[in-house]
Scaffold this motif. Sequence first.
Motif, PDB file in Angstrom:
ATOM      1  N   TYR A 146     -15.892 -12.167  43.545  1.00 13.65           N
ATOM      2  CA  TYR A 146     -15.131 -10.919  43.578  1.00 13.65           C
ATOM      3  C   TYR A 146     -14.180 -10.774  42.384  1.00 13.65           C
ATOM      4  CZ  TYR A 146     -16.728 -10.397  48.403  1.00 13.65           C
ATOM      5  OH  TYR A 146     -17.492 -10.261  49.521  1.00 13.65           O
ATOM      6  N   ALA A 189     -13.266  -9.199  52.090  1.00 12.96           N
ATOM      7  CA  ALA A 189     -13.767  -9.814  50.850  1.00 12.96           C
ATOM      8  C   ALA A 189     -12.998 -11.099  50.551  1.00 12.96           C
ATOM      9  CB  ALA A 189     -13.678  -8.835  49.685  1.00 12.96           C
ATOM     10  N   SER A 216     -19.239  -3.729  49.348  1.00 21.88           N
ATOM     11  CA  SER A 216     -20.640  -4.105  49.509  1.00 21.88           C
ATOM     12  C   SER A 216     -21.566  -3.231  48.673  1.00 21.88           C
ATOM     13  CB  SER A 216     -21.052  -4.019  50.984  1.00 21.88           C
ATOM     14  OG  SER A 216     -20.441  -5.052  51.724  1.00 21.88           O
ATOM     15  N   LYS A 217     -22.648  -3.861  48.217  1.00 27.70           N
ATOM     16  CA  LYS A 217     -23.599  -3.190  47.335  1.00 27.70           C
ATOM     17  C   LYS A 217     -24.763  -2.596  48.136  1.00 27.70           C
ATOM     18  CE  LYS A 217     -21.103  -4.536  43.872  1.00 27.70           C
ATOM     19  NZ  LYS A 217     -20.037  -5.205  44.601  1.00 27.70           N
ATOM     20  N   ASN A 227     -24.022 -10.475  58.834  1.00 32.62           N
ATOM     21  CA  ASN A 227     -24.083 -10.468  57.375  1.00 32.62           C
ATOM     22  C   ASN A 227     -22.726 -10.118  56.789  1.00 32.62           C
ATOM     23  OD1 ASN A 227     -26.840 -10.995  57.444  1.00 32.62           O
ATOM     24  ND2 ASN A 227     -27.359  -9.409  55.973  1.00 32.62           N
ATOM     25  N   ARG A 228     -22.545 -10.468  55.549  1.00 33.34           N
ATOM     26  CA  ARG A 228     -21.336 -10.053  54.832  1.00 33.34           C
ATOM     27  C   ARG A 228     -21.362  -8.531  54.674  1.00 33.34           C
ATOM     28  NH1 ARG A 228     -20.846 -11.634  48.640  1.00 33.34           N
ATOM     29  NH2 ARG A 228     -22.622 -10.206  48.642  1.00 33.34           N
ATOM     30  N   TYR A 229     -20.207  -7.911  54.925  1.00 32.89           N
ATOM     31  CA  TYR A 229     -20.111  -6.468  54.701  1.00 32.89           C
ATOM     32  C   TYR A 229     -18.646  -6.095  54.551  1.00 32.89           C
ATOM     33  CZ  TYR A 229     -22.045  -1.776  54.608  1.00 32.89           C
ATOM     34  OH  TYR A 229     -22.471  -0.536  54.189  1.00 32.89           O
ATOM     35  N   ASN A 230     -18.339  -5.432  53.447  1.00 32.27           N
ATOM     36  CA  ASN A 230     -16.995  -4.914  53.232  1.00 32.27           C
ATOM     37  C   ASN A 230     -17.105  -3.661  52.365  1.00 32.27           C
ATOM     38  OD1 ASN A 230     -16.913  -5.890  50.366  1.00 32.27           O
ATOM     39  ND2 ASN A 230     -16.897  -7.907  51.372  1.00 32.27           N
ATOM     40  N   ASP A 259     -26.865  -4.457  50.875  1.00 30.23           N
ATOM     41  CA  ASP A 259     -26.191  -4.651  52.157  1.00 30.23           C
ATOM     42  C   ASP A 259     -26.358  -3.415  53.039  1.00 30.23           C
ATOM     43  OD1 ASP A 259     -25.086  -7.202  51.380  1.00 30.23           O
ATOM     44  OD2 ASP A 259     -23.673  -6.107  50.126  1.00 30.23           O
ATOM     45  N   HIS A 260     -26.337  -2.237  52.432  1.00 33.95           N
ATOM     46  CA  HIS A 260     -26.520  -1.004  53.194  1.00 33.95           C
ATOM     47  C   HIS A 260     -27.926  -0.942  53.796  1.00 33.95           C
ATOM     48  CE1 HIS A 260     -22.793  -0.017  51.370  1.00 33.95           C
ATOM     49  NE2 HIS A 260     -23.251   0.525  50.244  1.00 33.95           N
ATOM     50  N   ALA A 317     -20.095  -7.940  61.028  1.00 32.13           N
ATOM     51  CA  ALA A 317     -19.739  -7.936  59.605  1.00 32.13           C
ATOM     52  C   ALA A 317     -18.728  -9.036  59.315  1.00 32.13           C
ATOM     53  CB  ALA A 317     -19.162  -6.585  59.212  1.00 32.13           C
TER      54      ALA A 317
END
Length: 321
Positions: free
Chosen positions: A249, A220, A195-196, A189-192, A199-200, A215
């Motif tokens: 972004y 981003a 992240s909101k 999954n997207r994770y940076n 995502d956590h 990740a």
Amino acid sequence: MEKVKLGNSNLKVSQIGLGTMAFGRWISEEDSAAILDHAVNSGINLIDTADYYGPGQDEKPPYGDGTSETIIGNWLSQNPGVRSKIVLATKVGSNTNPVMSNPTLSREHIHQQIDSSLERLQTDHIDLYQAHLFDNNTPLAETLTTLSGLVDEGKIRYYGVSNYTEYQLTQALAIIKDRRLNPLTSLQNRYNILSKHNDHDVLKLAQRSHVGFLAYSPLARGVLTGKYLNGAMPSNSRAAQGEPLIQEYFNDADKAAVEQLKTISDQSGIPMSQLAFAGVLSIPGITTALLGASKVKYIDDAIKAAGLKLPQSVMSELKSL
């Protein structure tokens, strides 16, 4: 580079993995081969691609023709002995039809695409085969049963899913348990550090379920390098080349966060990109951060980040972004 176990599998993967979405799209085959060479020689062993990656992503409707897989397959054929040293991952389920949009994770489509991917990659098996996204038009049990069956056939060693929400991952894990399928190895999954909350949540579920977490987009899509600060638009950047996904972004909240990251970078003396990578890798449950390198030098930068031990004060500042 340190290798870590991916989920409940026997795969040992580097903390930095190489994402190849731009191979054949913005990066020539020659430059792609140089990036692959440098990545592997630097200790990166996870190479991640998809049957969708290639120049067709920028068409309307977008589609995949497997160009990235083909480039990797050619590189493998030119480098005998490398295949056994890497963890080769690819994905299925995004649109591969140039005429109409028909992404699917049906049994028929998966069986068709696995053989095509094996041929393009010039290998007899794939180490990690991933459902690229959730398919609302195919029963989830059909998708998972098919992927599990490919493990039994020997065409893949393990399977994973990508771009799943917490609810979708919960469904998948329940089906796998109920039907006694081969276990799910990973979630990509997207994770940076931007992240909101959602995502956590899915990350925590993966961690509780012993599912490895890959990740993607840890920088981003380049925003966290600072290259777009103050309205800058480098001519060779993703944004300048029309990458649509980067637009999300370009908002006030993320702009402010990137400016704060620049301040942390200036005060700590650590480059913004390294802070972004180290911040992701320090989060419990994340196995690997995938780097979509367009230049060899970016690989070196990411590897330095993997070896960083950030002071607690810096970690606290990153968490506050």
